[in-house]
Design a protein around this motif. Structure first.
Motif, PDB file in Angstrom:
ATOM      1  N   LEU A 100       0.807  -1.223   0.000  1.00  0.00           N
ATOM      2  CA  LEU A 100       0.000   0.000   0.000  1.00  0.00           C
ATOM      3  C   LEU A 100       0.842   1.275   0.000  1.00  0.00           C
ATOM      4  N   VAL A 101       2.146   1.153  -0.235  1.00  0.00           N
ATOM      5  CA  VAL A 101       2.982   2.352  -0.377  1.00  0.00           C
ATOM      6  C   VAL A 101       2.437   3.161  -1.555  1.00  0.00           C
ATOM      7  N   GLY A 102       2.231   4.446  -1.340  1.00  0.00           N
ATOM      8  CA  GLY A 102       1.637   5.298  -2.380  1.00  0.00           C
ATOM      9  C   GLY A 102       0.165   5.552  -2.153  1.00  0.00           C
ATOM     10  N   LEU A 103      -0.414   4.859  -1.157  1.00  0.00           N
ATOM     11  CA  LEU A 103      -1.823   5.081  -0.820  1.00  0.00           C
ATOM     12  C   LEU A 103      -1.994   6.478  -0.257  1.00  0.00           C
ATOM     13  N   ASN A 104      -2.934   7.213  -0.840  1.00  0.00           N
ATOM     14  CA  ASN A 104      -3.129   8.605  -0.432  1.00  0.00           C
ATOM     15  C   ASN A 104      -4.605   8.932  -0.472  1.00  0.00           C
ATOM     16  N   ASP A 105      -4.927  10.163  -0.150  1.00  0.00           N
ATOM     17  CA  ASP A 105      -6.288  10.675  -0.249  1.00  0.00           C
ATOM     18  C   ASP A 105      -6.849  10.333  -1.624  1.00  0.00           C
ATOM     19  N   SER A 106      -8.018   9.694  -1.665  1.00  0.00           N
ATOM     20  CA  SER A 106      -8.607   9.225  -2.922  1.00  0.00           C
ATOM     21  C   SER A 106      -8.800  10.335  -3.945  1.00  0.00           C
ATOM     22  N   ALA A 192      -7.146   6.489   4.892  1.00  0.00           N
ATOM     23  CA  ALA A 192      -6.896   6.619   3.450  1.00  0.00           C
ATOM     24  C   ALA A 192      -7.402   5.381   2.713  1.00  0.00           C
ATOM     25  N   ALA A 193      -7.211   4.210   3.313  1.00  0.00           N
ATOM     26  CA  ALA A 193      -7.694   2.968   2.711  1.00  0.00           C
ATOM     27  C   ALA A 193      -9.219   2.950   2.649  1.00  0.00           C
ATOM     28  N   ALA A 194      -9.862   3.398   3.733  1.00  0.00           N
ATOM     29  CA  ALA A 194     -11.325   3.463   3.763  1.00  0.00           C
ATOM     30  C   ALA A 194     -11.845   4.446   2.714  1.00  0.00           C
ATOM     31  N   SER A 195     -11.120   5.540   2.537  1.00  0.00           N
ATOM     32  CA  SER A 195     -11.479   6.550   1.543  1.00  0.00           C
ATOM     33  C   SER A 195     -11.489   5.955   0.137  1.00  0.00           C
ATOM     34  N   ILE A 196     -10.471   5.146  -0.167  1.00  0.00           N
ATOM     35  CA  ILE A 196     -10.381   4.505  -1.484  1.00  0.00           C
ATOM     36  C   ILE A 196     -11.528   3.518  -1.686  1.00  0.00           C
ATOM     37  N   LEU A 197     -11.798   2.699  -0.679  1.00  0.00           N
ATOM     38  CA  LEU A 197     -12.873   1.707  -0.800  1.00  0.00           C
ATOM     39  C   LEU A 197     -14.227   2.375  -0.998  1.00  0.00           C
ATOM     40  N   ALA A 198     -14.488   3.439  -0.241  1.00  0.00           N
ATOM     41  CA  ALA A 198     -15.765   4.149  -0.365  1.00  0.00           C
ATOM     42  C   ALA A 198     -15.898   4.808  -1.737  1.00  0.00           C
ATOM     43  N   LYS A 199     -14.836   5.460  -2.175  1.00  0.00           N
ATOM     44  CA  LYS A 199     -14.860   6.184  -3.447  1.00  0.00           C
ATOM     45  C   LYS A 199     -15.027   5.238  -4.636  1.00  0.00           C
ATOM     46  N   THR A 200     -14.271   4.145  -4.664  1.00  0.00           N
ATOM     47  CA  THR A 200     -14.361   3.219  -5.799  1.00  0.00           C
ATOM     48  C   THR A 200     -15.713   2.511  -5.832  1.00  0.00           C
ATOM     49  N   ALA A 201     -16.239   2.179  -4.660  1.00  0.00           N
ATOM     50  CA  ALA A 201     -17.552   1.527  -4.609  1.00  0.00           C
ATOM     51  C   ALA A 201     -18.645   2.476  -5.107  1.00  0.00           C
ATOM     52  N   ARG A 202     -18.553   3.740  -4.699  1.00  0.00           N
ATOM     53  CA  ARG A 202     -19.567   4.703  -5.140  1.00  0.00           C
ATOM     54  C   ARG A 202     -19.455   4.991  -6.629  1.00  0.00           C
TER      55      ARG A 202
END
Length: 262
Positions: A100-106, A192-202
């Protein structure tokens, strides 16, 4: 002496410990110089990403009282749009999360990068849950309360219950040690991980909605109040997926009811 093609191929796999890099640094050819400079910039960016990654992990761990504590990150996507659900996600990451290196604000990542990271997050999660809060519930409760309720559901639906919950700028009514973090997706790896999951699902949901209502171009604006979207609402009227308590939809419905009474 290595050819420029050979240098390019070798740099693609170089990690900085190779002895031939010293020779390349002293190479007087313009092409070799450009290749080396470009490689050094990429290495510097990788170093910064790794440093930021470690800082986010340390931030999450700072809320733990034991090495066995599980930290859940919680975030949402879609509080502002005129249409579609608000989607929240809760995720507990494994301690070894080098993928997850590079994981940032979605919001700072491309759609393709977010989708790629969403797969990695799920693969590196002890547990995660994504909750969709309906338009009906948003109109019934208001967006703030609907989001809070959705986040609470996401946390309580995790298969492993966390010791600590870190939420992006929201307080949750749960009996777990919870911390509201302003701009949490920039500070916490779990958020940040939760942000990605929420954004991609939406985004996936809104792309599917586009297939059902192509005239509204939901795949372009994801339900946000862009000029294009507002024009489509004025032209075709709101759908069942539009938030009736959000402007300008609220005023449109009020005017329509008034004209029907007359």
């Amino acid at each position: 002496m290595l050819s420029l093609k050979e240098i390019k191929e070798k740099l693609a796999y170089a990690n900085g410990t190779e002895s031939w890099l010293k020779e390349l640094e002293e190479d007087s050819r313009v092409g070799a110089n450009k290749l080396f400079t470009s490689w050094k910039k990429k290495q510097h960016l990788k170093m910064l990403e790794k440093q930021a990654h470690e800082e986010k992990i340390m931030f999450d761990q700072s809320f733990c009282t034991s090495e066995h504590d599980l930290v859940a990150g919680v975030d949402e996507a879609g509080r502002g749009p005129l249409a579609g659900p608000v989607v929240t996600a809760a995720v507990i990451l494994k301690s070894n999360a080098e993928e997850l290196v590079g994981l940032n604000d979605s919001k700072q990542l491309s759609k393709a990068k977010r989708n790629e990271l969403a797969v990695r997050i799920k693969n590196n999660a002890i547990s995660y849950f994504i909750h969709f809060q309906s338009v009906e519930k948003i109109d019934e409760l208001n967006i703030y309360e609907a989001t809070k309720q959705s986040m609470t559901e996401a946390v309580l639906s995790l298969t492993e219950q966390p010791s600590v919950v870190l939420v992006d700028a929201m307080a949750l009514p749960i009996d777990i040690d919870t911390h509201s973090i302003i701009k949490g997706d920039a500070k916490s790896l779990a958020i940040a991980a939760a942000s990605i999951l929420a954004k991609t699902a939406r985004d996936h949901y809104m792309d599917q909605l586009h297939e059902e209502f192509p005239a509204y171009l939901f795949n372009n604006h994801a339900g946000y109040g862009t000029k294009q979207h507002v024009e489509m609402i004025l032209k075709h009227g709101p759908t069942e997926h539009h938030r009736k308590t959000f402007e300008p939809i609220k005023s449109m419905i009020s005017l329509s009811r008034g004209s029907n009474l007359n």
